[in-house]
Design a protein around this motif. Structure first.
Motif, PDB file in Angstrom:
ATOM      1  N   SER A  20       0.851  -1.192   0.000  1.00  0.00           N
ATOM      2  CA  SER A  20       0.000   0.000   0.000  1.00  0.00           C
ATOM      3  C   SER A  20       0.884   1.238   0.000  1.00  0.00           C
ATOM      4  O   SER A  20       1.932   1.260   0.644  1.00  0.00           O
ATOM      5  CB  SER A  20      -0.916  -0.004   1.221  1.00  0.00           C
ATOM      6  N   PRO A  21       0.502   2.261  -0.746  1.00  0.00           N
ATOM      7  CA  PRO A  21       1.322   3.475  -0.796  1.00  0.00           C
ATOM      8  C   PRO A  21       1.276   4.171   0.570  1.00  0.00           C
ATOM      9  O   PRO A  21       0.328   4.020   1.324  1.00  0.00           O
ATOM     10  CB  PRO A  21       0.662   4.326  -1.876  1.00  0.00           C
ATOM     11  N   PRO A  22       2.314   4.921   0.865  1.00  0.00           N
ATOM     12  CA  PRO A  22       2.332   5.632   2.152  1.00  0.00           C
ATOM     13  C   PRO A  22       1.192   6.663   2.188  1.00  0.00           C
ATOM     14  O   PRO A  22       0.901   7.321   1.199  1.00  0.00           O
ATOM     15  CB  PRO A  22       3.701   6.307   2.209  1.00  0.00           C
ATOM     16  N   VAL A  23       0.573   6.752   3.322  1.00  0.00           N
ATOM     17  CA  VAL A  23      -0.545   7.680   3.487  1.00  0.00           C
ATOM     18  C   VAL A  23       0.006   9.046   3.851  1.00  0.00           C
ATOM     19  O   VAL A  23       0.751   9.191   4.819  1.00  0.00           O
ATOM     20  CB  VAL A  23      -1.508   7.176   4.594  1.00  0.00           C
ATOM     21  N   VAL A  24      -0.332  10.035   3.029  1.00  0.00           N
ATOM     22  CA  VAL A  24       0.101  11.398   3.281  1.00  0.00           C
ATOM     23  C   VAL A  24      -1.069  12.124   3.939  1.00  0.00           C
ATOM     24  O   VAL A  24      -2.164  12.211   3.377  1.00  0.00           O
ATOM     25  CB  VAL A  24       0.499  12.111   1.965  1.00  0.00           C
TER      26      VAL A  24
END
Length: 176
Positions: free
Chosen positions: A64-68
């Motif tokens: 999962s992409p990093p949550v910004v």
């Protein structure tokens, strides 16, 4: 009773009987109503739902992409309102009644019918002092007076001196 009238009555009865009695004998009795039967069924159980979704996204990677996290919105200072006390509320109501009296009229129909009453309006005031909502809190019992009070409250426009969000405004209609 005159003999002519008796003869006319007898002929009328004979004529009506000859026309209506054969119809009465021709009619057969109504068939009995059908028998109704009611049955209860048990509710159908919904099918078991599996935890696995029906469609899978096979193109997405397993990572999962990093949550910004977006920055919090800037805080806008809200105008400070002085604390509401009984004296300030009474002052607001008196000021509202003075301003309302400039726009209030006694409906002609109510005067003609001798209607009197008291309406309690609930005014909702925005931060800038404009009236955003007016509705009848306690009716006078006469729609004519209630509508006249509402129209006058909307006509007031702004109430810049009001610090309350809601204001209960009594409007009294009395004939003198």
């Amino acid at each position: 009773m005159p003999p002519r009238l008796i003869l006319a009555l007898a002929l009328s009865l004979a004529l009506h009987a000859s026309l209506l009695l054969p119809e009465a004998f021709k009619r057969s009795p109504a068939p009995p109503p059908p028998i109704l039967q009611a049955m209860l069924r048990l509710p159908v159980k919904p099918p078991q739902v599996s935890a696995e979704p029906l469609l899978k996204n096979t193109l997405a990677s397993t990572e999962s992409p990093p949550v910004v996290k977006p920055p919090p919105p800037p805080k806008v200072p809200t105008p400070r309102r002085p604390p509401t006390t009984k004296a300030s509320t009474r002052h607001e109501v008196e000021a509202a009644q003075r301003k309302l009296s400039e726009h209030l009229y006694y409906p002609e129909e109510a005067v003609a019918r001798g209607i009197e009453g008291e309406v309690r309006l609930i005014l909702t005031v925005s931060d800038n002092g404009s009236i955003t909502d007016v509705h009848v809190g306690v009716s006078s019992g006469h729609a004519i007076l209630d509508k006249a009070a509402e129209r006058a409250a909307w006509a007031m426009g702004k109430v810049n001196w009001a610090y309350s969000r809601e204001l209960i405004l009594p409007v009294i209609f009395r004939l003198e």
